[in-house]
Design a protein around this motif. Structure first.
Motif, PDB file in Angstrom:
ATOM      1  N   PRO A   1       0.826  -1.209   0.000  1.00  0.00           N
ATOM      2  CA  PRO A   1       0.000   0.000   0.000  1.00  0.00           C
ATOM      3  C   PRO A   1       0.863   1.263   0.000  1.00  0.00           C
ATOM      4  O   PRO A   1       1.925   1.306   0.617  1.00  0.00           O
ATOM      5  CB  PRO A   1      -0.798  -0.105   1.304  1.00  0.00           C
ATOM      6  CG  PRO A   1      -0.811  -1.570   1.613  1.00  0.00           C
ATOM      7  CD  PRO A   1       0.509  -2.095   1.125  1.00  0.00           C
TER       8      PRO A   1
ATOM      9  N   VAL B   1      -2.820   4.139   0.210  1.00  0.00           N
ATOM     10  CA  VAL B   1      -2.788   3.552   1.546  1.00  0.00           C
ATOM     11  C   VAL B   1      -4.153   2.911   1.807  1.00  0.00           C
ATOM     12  O   VAL B   1      -5.186   3.497   1.532  1.00  0.00           O
ATOM     13  CB  VAL B   1      -2.455   4.618   2.609  1.00  0.00           C
ATOM     14  CG1 VAL B   1      -2.586   4.049   4.011  1.00  0.00           C
ATOM     15  CG2 VAL B   1      -1.053   5.160   2.375  1.00  0.00           C
ATOM     16  N   GLY B   2      -4.134   1.691   2.269  1.00  0.00           N
ATOM     17  CA  GLY B   2      -5.371   0.951   2.514  1.00  0.00           C
ATOM     18  C   GLY B   2      -5.739   0.025   1.356  1.00  0.00           C
ATOM     19  O   GLY B   2      -6.668  -0.752   1.457  1.00  0.00           O
ATOM     20  N   THR B   3      -5.000   0.131   0.238  1.00  0.00           N
ATOM     21  CA  THR B   3      -5.264  -0.724  -0.926  1.00  0.00           C
ATOM     22  C   THR B   3      -4.000  -1.495  -1.262  1.00  0.00           C
ATOM     23  O   THR B   3      -2.941  -0.907  -1.418  1.00  0.00           O
ATOM     24  CB  THR B   3      -5.664   0.131  -2.149  1.00  0.00           C
ATOM     25  OG1 THR B   3      -6.809   0.896  -1.820  1.00  0.00           O
ATOM     26  CG2 THR B   3      -5.968  -0.735  -3.353  1.00  0.00           C
TER      27      THR B   3
END
Length: 174
Positions: A87, A140-142
């Motif tokens: 991410p 961020v978060g993926t």
């Protein structure tokens, strides 16, 4: 041994045994240690094994058809390239022109000396995917993206019977 000497020795032994003048014994009962790791940027492509990232099967068509046939890249029952990256990073994916020499920049399926032209389309674009890089972003978060890839071939109407194929090398860079 004289009695005075034995008595002095006994008193000294008693003092030492009783801890007279000595600090009480202590032992550390807890300590700490550090645990650390470094997470490096990286990517991987999910595959069903081997060196293939999937396949596109345009099916069986008549040698006199002038239709356009299309199919999606499938791997392990899922459509498209299944890419996982750290991410917060960016990556790109490119494709070569295939094993059969192109005609005017168009990839060719081949069966012996006979060919059928085809185009690839990637990531939902209506513009043919040649050798240009497709930018991929992993906010961020993926960490997982599916990149759909579709092949389209327009048949000429007088196509020799045979099994037509090409191999395209796809490269993931970061």
């Amino acid at each position: 041994m004289p009695v005075a000497y034995r008595m002095a020795a006994a008193m000294l032994a008693g003092a030492l045994a009783g801890g007279l003048g000595a600090a009480p014994a202590t032992a550390e009962t807890s300590k700490s240690f550090q645990v650390s790791a470094v997470v490096a940027n990286g990517c991987s492509v999910t595959t069903s094994g081997g060196s293939s990232w999937g396949s596109i099967d345009l099916g069986t068509v008549s040698g006199v058809s002038t239709a356009t046939v299309q199919a999606s890249l499938l791997q392990s029952g899922q459509a498209g390239l299944q890419i996982d990256c750290t991410p917060g990073m960016t990556a790109s994916v490119t494709a070569d022109t295939g094993l059969t020499p192109t005609t005017g920049g168009v990839r060719q399926l081949a069966s012996g000396t006979s060919t059928v032209p085809y185009l690839l389309y990637a990531n939902g674009s209506n513009v043919p995917w040649t050798t240009n890089a497709i930018a991929l972003s992993f906010p961020v978060g993926t960490s997982h993206l599916s990149v759909p890839i579709v092949a389209k071939a327009t048949l000429a109407g007088a196509t020799r019977a045979g099994a037509y194929a090409d191999t395209v090398r796809v490269t993931l860079s970061w």
